[in-house]
Design a protein around this motif. Structure first.
Motif, mmCIF file in Angstrom:
data_model
loop_
_atom_site.group_PDB
_atom_site.id
_atom_site.type_symbol
_atom_site.label_atom_id
_atom_site.label_comp_id
_atom_site.label_asym_id
_atom_site.label_seq_id
_atom_site.Cartn_x
_atom_site.Cartn_y
_atom_site.Cartn_z
ATOM 1 N N ARG A 1 -12.129 -17.588 9.337
ATOM 2 C CA ARG A 1 -11.324 -16.908 8.313
ATOM 3 C C ARG A 1 -10.121 -17.765 7.924
ATOM 4 O O ARG A 1 -9.746 -17.838 6.745
ATOM 5 C CB ARG A 1 -10.887 -15.541 8.837
ATOM 6 N N THR B 1 -11.702 -19.448 -3.000
ATOM 7 C CA THR B 1 -11.889 -18.273 -2.151
ATOM 8 C C THR B 1 -11.060 -17.102 -2.676
ATOM 9 O O THR B 1 -9.897 -17.265 -3.028
ATOM 10 C CB THR B 1 -11.489 -18.571 -0.701
ATOM 11 N N THR B 2 -11.677 -15.929 -2.729
ATOM 12 C CA THR B 2 -10.973 -14.723 -3.172
ATOM 13 C C THR B 2 -11.039 -13.672 -2.072
ATOM 14 O O THR B 2 -11.997 -13.624 -1.294
ATOM 15 C CB THR B 2 -11.596 -14.156 -4.459
ATOM 16 N N SER B 3 -10.022 -12.825 -2.035
ATOM 17 C CA SER B 3 -9.974 -11.740 -1.059
ATOM 18 C C SER B 3 -10.478 -10.465 -1.716
ATOM 19 O O SER B 3 -9.965 -10.039 -2.756
ATOM 20 C CB SER B 3 -8.540 -11.560 -0.555
ATOM 21 N N LEU C 1 -16.585 -16.472 -1.492
ATOM 22 C CA LEU C 1 -16.588 -17.771 -2.162
ATOM 23 C C LEU C 1 -17.953 -17.974 -2.799
ATOM 24 O O LEU C 1 -18.985 -17.755 -2.157
ATOM 25 C CB LEU C 1 -16.310 -18.900 -1.165
ATOM 26 N N THR D 1 -24.347 -15.172 3.584
ATOM 27 C CA THR D 1 -24.521 -16.250 2.626
ATOM 28 C C THR D 1 -25.924 -16.180 2.041
ATOM 29 O O THR D 1 -26.840 -15.621 2.661
ATOM 30 C CB THR D 1 -24.289 -17.628 3.286
ATOM 31 N N LEU E 1 -11.547 -20.663 5.766
ATOM 32 C CA LEU E 1 -12.039 -20.202 4.470
ATOM 33 C C LEU E 1 -10.894 -19.787 3.552
ATOM 34 O O LEU E 1 -10.964 -19.981 2.330
ATOM 35 C CB LEU E 1 -13.002 -19.031 4.678
ATOM 36 N N SER E 2 -9.834 -19.242 4.107
ATOM 37 C CA SER E 2 -8.704 -18.796 3.281
ATOM 38 C C SER E 2 -8.024 -19.967 2.583
ATOM 39 O O SER E 2 -7.374 -19.787 1.554
ATOM 40 C CB SER E 2 -7.685 -18.044 4.143
ATOM 41 N N LEU F 1 -13.453 -12.124 2.722
ATOM 42 C CA LEU F 1 -13.202 -13.339 1.956
ATOM 43 C C LEU F 1 -14.494 -13.805 1.319
ATOM 44 O O LEU F 1 -15.515 -13.964 2.006
ATOM 45 C CB LEU F 1 -12.637 -14.436 2.870
ATOM 46 N N ALA G 1 -9.751 -22.666 1.479
ATOM 47 C CA ALA G 1 -10.715 -23.339 0.607
ATOM 48 C C ALA G 1 -10.479 -22.958 -0.854
ATOM 49 O O ALA G 1 -10.256 -21.781 -1.167
ATOM 50 C CB ALA G 1 -12.135 -22.970 1.013
ATOM 51 N N LEU H 1 -19.675 -14.702 2.054
ATOM 52 C CA LEU H 1 -18.705 -13.636 2.283
ATOM 53 C C LEU H 1 -18.510 -13.476 3.785
ATOM 54 O O LEU H 1 -19.473 -13.271 4.537
ATOM 55 C CB LEU H 1 -19.169 -12.320 1.665
#
Length: 370
Positions: free
Chosen positions: A310, A319-321, A328, A350, A313-314, A326, A316, A336
């Motif tokens: 996490r 990436t959206t919350s 992408l 994925t 990925l945050s 998370l 990258a 996700l």
């Protein structure tokens, strides 16, 4: 006299230009008409173990950001990989891939998979179960060869989803075309175009286009530049490291195989309306849902693994919350990581399904975990 010769040269040049279509026709005879799509699909499916050899290249159009330890995978999916292949069988093959930084050879033998890194003078032997390869793993150069890519993408395709394409010349051979348009609206793949060798049925060229409009540039193109159906010799695929080579061994170092070994969770029979695909489950224990180009992989994670992922990925790009976690998306490939929840297991989702499908899957897994 000189002027007369000049005019003669001009006339001869014009005659050659006019004759070029005829000469070209002699070099490449007229192409045959397209084969019925369902029949070509069946022919391609029957070539999974057919021997071949040649030179091929694969170009990925996925705008992936640099990623440290996974940089070799990132380069494959966003750049061009050039390969030389000798394929005797699914358990006996060799693929040499050349990049800007060096050359890496992979040899599949009876004892496992040898990876020979020329640049670092290092050989690694990977072993798994008895004669098995992990069903869910990180991609390797061999997966980008036209036959491997076509068989993977066409798996589970139904006759009603395929249509014929005009034939073309690929690597000097007549190739017959097939187009797959997935009927499932949850797929993020718009179409897959495959051209297979008319003589053998082996795929020679593959183009993958995302579902966003279905008219953009392919996100992956793989084709042969030289191809032969000659059966390679055992000597061509064999591998024996030299005395000066550093040799190491490891037991199936695949990321998701290691994760699933230590994770406690197991996926449901159906996820987001997609049935579990037992045909590709293998021994990895990682649940796979859907079929072909409409596929979702659910990787269970330990809490500490989820925290580290996490964090990465945050940071990258892209990436959206979301409410589910998370998310992408890179072209047709989505990812996700489920949101933190003390009462539910963490999952990494994925695959080639829509963000809405992934969100539904995340919510179902959260409820099942509780």
């Amino acid at each position: 006299m000189v002027r007369r010769w000049r005019w003669l040269v001009v006339l001869l040049s014009a005659a050659v230009l006019v004759a070029l279509p005829t000469v070209s026709g002699l070099l490449h005879p007229q192409l045959a008409g397209p084969m019925p799509a369902a029949l070509l699909l069946e022919r391609i499916d029957g070539t999974a173990t057919t021997p071949y050899s040649g030179y091929a290249s694969a170009t990925g159009g996925l705008a992936l950001p640099p990623s440290g330890q996974w940089e070799s995978v990132v380069r494959m999916l966003r750049g061009t990989t050039r390969m030389r292949v000798w394929f005797r069988s699914a358990r006996d093959w060799r693929v040499d891939s050349v990049t800007a930084t060096g050359e890496v050879g992979q040899h599949r033998t009876a004892v496992g998979l040898w990876t020979w890194d020329y640049e670092h003078n290092r050989a690694t032997l990977e072993t798994g179960g008895p004669g098995e390869d992990p069903a869910v793993r990180l991609p390797a150069a061999a997966d980008l060869l036209p036959p491997a890519l076509a068989h993977r993408l066409l798996s589970g395709a139904r006759p009603s989803e395929v249509s014929s394409l005009a034939s073309r010349w690929v690597a000097g051979r007549e190739a017959q075309g097939l187009r797959l348009r997935p009927s499932d609206p949850r797929s993020t793949i718009g179409r897959v175009d495959v051209w297979a060798d008319r003589a053998s049925g082996i795929p020679l060229q593959v183009e993958v286009v995302a579902a966003a409009g279905g008219v953009g540039a392919p996100v992956m193109v793989a084709d042969f530049t030289d191809f032969s159906t000659r059966t390679p010799t055992a000597r061509e695929t064999a591998f024996a490291p030299a005395a000066a080579v550093r040799v190491s061994g490891r037991s199936r170092p695949d990321l998701v195989a290691m994760v699933s070994r230590f994770a406690d969770a197991s996926g449901p029979v159906v996820l987001a309306g997609l049935p579990r695909n037992l045909a590709v489950a293998g021994s990895s224990g990682v649940p796979v849902y859907g079929r072909g180009v409409t596929e979702l992989v659910a990787v269970p994670l330990w809490p500490e693994q989820a925290v580290g992922l996490r964090r990465e990925l945050s940071r990258a790009p892209g990436t959206t919350s979301t409410a589910g976690g998370l998310a992408l998306s890179v072209g047709p490939v989505g990812l996700l990581l489920t949101a933190p929840d003390e009462d539910a297991d963490a999952w990494l989702l994925t695959g080639t399904v829509t963000p809405a499908t992934m969100a539904t899957a995340a919510e179902e897994l959260r409820r099942a975990g509780r």
